[in-house]
Design a protein around this motif. Structure first.
Motif, PDB file in Angstrom:
ATOM      1  N   HIS A  61       0.824  -1.211   0.000  1.00  0.00           N
ATOM      2  CA  HIS A  61       0.000   0.000   0.000  1.00  0.00           C
ATOM      3  C   HIS A  61       0.860   1.263   0.000  1.00  0.00           C
ATOM      4  N   ALA A  62       2.163   1.116   0.255  1.00  0.00           N
ATOM      5  CA  ALA A  62       2.966   2.285   0.634  1.00  0.00           C
ATOM      6  C   ALA A  62       3.617   2.967  -0.567  1.00  0.00           C
ATOM      7  N   ASP A  63       3.969   4.245  -0.360  1.00  0.00           N
ATOM      8  CA  ASP A  63       4.744   5.002  -1.350  1.00  0.00           C
ATOM      9  C   ASP A  63       6.153   5.262  -0.845  1.00  0.00           C
ATOM     10  N   VAL A  64       6.284   5.371   0.478  1.00  0.00           N
ATOM     11  CA  VAL A  64       7.564   5.740   1.076  1.00  0.00           C
ATOM     12  C   VAL A  64       8.010   4.603   1.985  1.00  0.00           C
ATOM     13  N   LEU A  65       9.235   4.135   1.779  1.00  0.00           N
ATOM     14  CA  LEU A  65       9.788   3.114   2.666  1.00  0.00           C
ATOM     15  C   LEU A  65      10.716   3.807   3.653  1.00  0.00           C
ATOM     16  N   CYS A  66      10.367   3.779   4.940  1.00  0.00           N
ATOM     17  CA  CYS A  66      11.201   4.383   5.970  1.00  0.00           C
ATOM     18  C   CYS A  66      12.015   3.286   6.637  1.00  0.00           C
ATOM     19  N   VAL A  67      13.325   3.396   6.558  1.00  0.00           N
ATOM     20  CA  VAL A  67      14.179   2.356   7.132  1.00  0.00           C
ATOM     21  C   VAL A  67      14.977   2.943   8.280  1.00  0.00           C
ATOM     22  N   SER A  68      14.984   2.239   9.411  1.00  0.00           N
ATOM     23  CA  SER A  68      15.852   2.621  10.523  1.00  0.00           C
ATOM     24  C   SER A  68      16.766   1.439  10.809  1.00  0.00           C
ATOM     25  N   GLY A  69      17.923   1.717  11.369  1.00  0.00           N
ATOM     26  CA  GLY A  69      18.842   0.640  11.720  1.00  0.00           C
ATOM     27  C   GLY A  69      19.965   0.469  10.714  1.00  0.00           C
ATOM     28  N   PRO A  70      21.062  -0.158  11.155  1.00  0.00           N
ATOM     29  CA  PRO A  70      22.274  -0.248  10.328  1.00  0.00           C
ATOM     30  C   PRO A  70      22.267  -1.392   9.318  1.00  0.00           C
ATOM     31  N   VAL A  71      21.151  -2.058   9.087  1.00  0.00           N
ATOM     32  CA  VAL A  71      20.995  -3.199   8.180  1.00  0.00           C
ATOM     33  C   VAL A  71      21.866  -4.374   8.649  1.00  0.00           C
ATOM     34  N   THR A  72      21.315  -5.157   9.529  1.00  0.00           N
ATOM     35  CA  THR A  72      22.023  -6.345  10.007  1.00  0.00           C
ATOM     36  C   THR A  72      21.943  -7.440   8.950  1.00  0.00           C
ATOM     37  N   GLY A  73      22.799  -8.430   9.102  1.00  0.00           N
ATOM     38  CA  GLY A  73      22.808  -9.545   8.152  1.00  0.00           C
ATOM     39  C   GLY A  73      21.454 -10.202   8.019  1.00  0.00           C
ATOM     40  N   ASN A  74      20.741 -10.313   9.143  1.00  0.00           N
ATOM     41  CA  ASN A  74      19.418 -10.936   9.118  1.00  0.00           C
ATOM     42  C   ASN A  74      18.415 -10.094   8.354  1.00  0.00           C
ATOM     43  N   ALA A  75      18.540  -8.763   8.460  1.00  0.00           N
ATOM     44  CA  ALA A  75      17.517  -7.878   7.903  1.00  0.00           C
ATOM     45  C   ALA A  75      17.707  -7.652   6.412  1.00  0.00           C
ATOM     46  N   ARG A  76      18.883  -7.986   5.890  1.00  0.00           N
ATOM     47  CA  ARG A  76      19.207  -7.611   4.519  1.00  0.00           C
ATOM     48  C   ARG A  76      18.222  -8.196   3.500  1.00  0.00           C
ATOM     49  N   ALA A  77      17.982  -9.511   3.601  1.00  0.00           N
ATOM     50  CA  ALA A  77      17.095 -10.159   2.626  1.00  0.00           C
ATOM     51  C   ALA A  77      15.673  -9.606   2.743  1.00  0.00           C
ATOM     52  N   ALA A  78      15.221  -9.396   3.998  1.00  0.00           N
ATOM     53  CA  ALA A  78      13.874  -8.864   4.217  1.00  0.00           C
ATOM     54  C   ALA A  78      13.761  -7.463   3.616  1.00  0.00           C
ATOM     55  N   LEU A  79      14.823  -6.675   3.804  1.00  0.00           N
ATOM     56  CA  LEU A  79      14.821  -5.301   3.290  1.00  0.00           C
ATOM     57  C   LEU A  79      14.700  -5.299   1.767  1.00  0.00           C
ATOM     58  N   ALA A  80      15.509  -6.145   1.113  1.00  0.00           N
ATOM     59  CA  ALA A  80      15.461  -6.204  -0.349  1.00  0.00           C
ATOM     60  C   ALA A  80      14.079  -6.664  -0.815  1.00  0.00           C
ATOM     61  N   ALA A  81      13.492  -7.647  -0.102  1.00  0.00           N
ATOM     62  CA  ALA A  81      12.172  -8.163  -0.495  1.00  0.00           C
ATOM     63  C   ALA A  81      11.109  -7.095  -0.335  1.00  0.00           C
ATOM     64  N   VAL A  82      11.146  -6.387   0.799  1.00  0.00           N
ATOM     65  CA  VAL A  82      10.134  -5.364   1.058  1.00  0.00           C
ATOM     66  C   VAL A  82      10.252  -4.229   0.038  1.00  0.00           C
ATOM     67  N   TYR A  83      11.488  -3.870  -0.319  1.00  0.00           N
ATOM     68  CA  TYR A  83      11.680  -2.816  -1.322  1.00  0.00           C
ATOM     69  C   TYR A  83      11.022  -3.221  -2.642  1.00  0.00           C
ATOM     70  N   GLU A  84      11.193  -4.476  -3.020  1.00  0.00           N
ATOM     71  CA  GLU A  84      10.577  -4.962  -4.262  1.00  0.00           C
ATOM     72  C   GLU A  84       9.049  -4.946  -4.172  1.00  0.00           C
TER      73      GLU A  84
END
Lengths: 158, 305
Positions: A61-84
């Motif tokens: 539903h979103a237009d803006v992705l707000c990311v906080s945090g230094p991108v841990t190894g665990n979060a990387r894949a989730a971050l890329a998936a959510v961006y897509e």
């Protein structure tokens, strides 16, 4: 970009994008400091819903992705998936110093950041944590770039 | 029932020309009023319109053709069935409707929840599935008192025709039936304390988690029309049309808006219930009130013999 030359629908779309930005917040290993400040924007004191900003539950539903945090190894894949998962057009706002520089976590083997190694960042909001004013300002700049079609992937406004 | 009258009902009042702007206005009113009740200023009334335009201008995520057809078809079906339900509403006096249109009205009203359940499963998201399960259960739960109240009204009026029910149901049946319908209203509109299915943040966005862009805009439109149809139905029950068209229309609109304000007050002042709590609340009180309505209807029909 001369205003009178563009069609009514285009102008209406631009106006709508400017006035209705829905956020999706992703915690990529943040200490929760920036997350609290982002939520503070929704409280009666700052009330960003006045300008149409709304925190959404789903990235679709979103237009803006707000990311906080230094991108841990665990979060990387989730971050890329959510961006897509965010439909185009979209912008990314990096909230706090962590996504910009990894902050005090720089050099840690657990960290895959900073954020722009994983997804293109549109606006950086520095601070540890940034004040709600700064976050609102950052989101407003990102929306401006989104609405006017100047948000170029991989290019940041600092 | 004249063709002209039907077309007027479908396209003008209380149909599309009235219902689409009114539905958007109701959603905007709900958001703004809720913000005010929470001590915020809230979005301007034009907000919902801009949200809709923005969503329409976004490209939905590419899907496999079978999924894409379902995910576009289901919200379209919801919008269509709500438009049909609105056309059947006896907002103005006259020979509108036909014998048995109550059954069709209920069937059309039940389409959006059904579509939402199917949409939750069709989107193949775990959050969608949980939301769809909740929506299915709460719909079944709330329909027990809702349908019982409608049966009571039909018995009391001695007709299955909406126009006759609205004008003819005796008040001793109508009052408890109206209370039961009012209790089911926040459930059907998925508002607090019965916002189990869409459960913002808790389930991401429930059945609509995977919907974006134009498809989400269609759902918003269907929800807006649901607001108009359900509050409009209560409005016609509270104040049956008298025959003076302008007065009837004004009263219909005013009562609908009062209904939205009351629903917002309830939504802003309550927290989300669990499925078990909601079921207990609806079945304990809703069924009791609907039972009273049924008994009153039976009593009125048979004279207690």
């Amino acid at each position: 970009m001369n205003a009178p030359e563009r069609g009514l629908l285009l102008r209406l779309t631009e106006r709508a994008r400017r006035r209705s930005a829905w956020l999706f917040h992703l915690n990529a290993g943040s200490c929760n400091g920036c997350d609290i400040e982002l939520v503070a924007c929704l409280t009666p004191r700052y009330d960003v819903e006045q300008v149409g900003i709304r925190l959404e539950g789903s990235p679709r539903h979103a237009d803006v992705l707000c990311v906080s945090g230094p991108v841990t190894g665990n979060a990387r894949a989730a971050l890329a998936a959510v961006y897509e998962q965010l439909p185009d057009p979209k912008v990314v706002v990096a909230i706090g110093s962590c996504p910009a520089t990894c902050n005090v976590f720089a050099g840690s083997p657990m960290i895959d950041g900073p954020l722009d190694r994983v997804v293109p960042v549109t606006v950086y909001v520095p601070g540890c944590p940034p004040r709600p004013h700064s976050i609102i300002d950052g989101i407003a700049r990102a929306i401006d770039l989104l609405a006017s079609g100047r948000a170029v992937a991989g290019e940041a406004v600092r | 029932m004249s063709v002209l009258r039907t077309l007027f009902g479908f396209f003008v009042f209380p149909g599309l020309l009235y219902a689409v702007p009114m539905g958007l206005f109701m959603l905007a009113l709900e958001r703004r009023l809720r913000a005010r009740l929470q001590g915020r200023l809230g979005p301007p009334l034009s907000q919902v319109f801009y949200d809709l335009v923005k969503l329409l201008a976004k490209s939905p995520t590419p899907r496999r053709p079978s999924d894409a057809a379902l995910m576009t078809g289901l919200p379209l079906l919801s919008v269509g069935s709500m438009a049909g339900a609105l056309a059947l509403l006896p907002a103005l006096a006259g020979d509108g409707g036909f014998v048995g249109d109550l059954v069709l009205f209920v069937g059309l009203l039940e389409m959006p929840p059904l579509c939402l359940v199917l949409a939750g499963y069709a989107s193949r998201s775990i959050y969608g599935e949980v939301g769809a399960t909740r929506e299915a259960l709460i719909t079944i739960v709330s329909n027990v008192p809702f349908l019982a109240a409608l049966v009571a009204l039909a018995t009391g009026a001695g007709s299955l025709r909406l126009a006759q029910i609205v004008s003819g149901a005796p008040w001793m049946v109508r009052l408890p039936a109206l209370l039961a319908v009012l209790l089911c209203l926040p459930v059907k509109l998925r508002l607090n304390p019965f916002s189990l299915a869409n459960a913002e943040q808790e389930l991401l966005a429930g059945p609509l988690t995977e919907f974006g862009g134009r498809r989400l805009a269609l759902w918003e439109l269907a929800h807006a029309l649901e607001f108009v149809a359900l509050t409009g139905f209560v409005a016609t029950l509270v104040a049956p049309p008298t025959g003076l068209w302008v007065l009837d229309a004004v009263r219909f609109v005013t009562l609908s808006l009062v209904g939205v304000a009351a629903l917002t007050l309830l939504a802003a002042s309550t927290a989300r219930l669990k499925l078990g709590q909601a079921t207990r609340l609806i079945w304990r009180w809703g069924t009791l009130i609907a039972g009273v309505a049924l008994a009153a209807g039976w009593f009125f029909r048979t004279g207690g013999q």
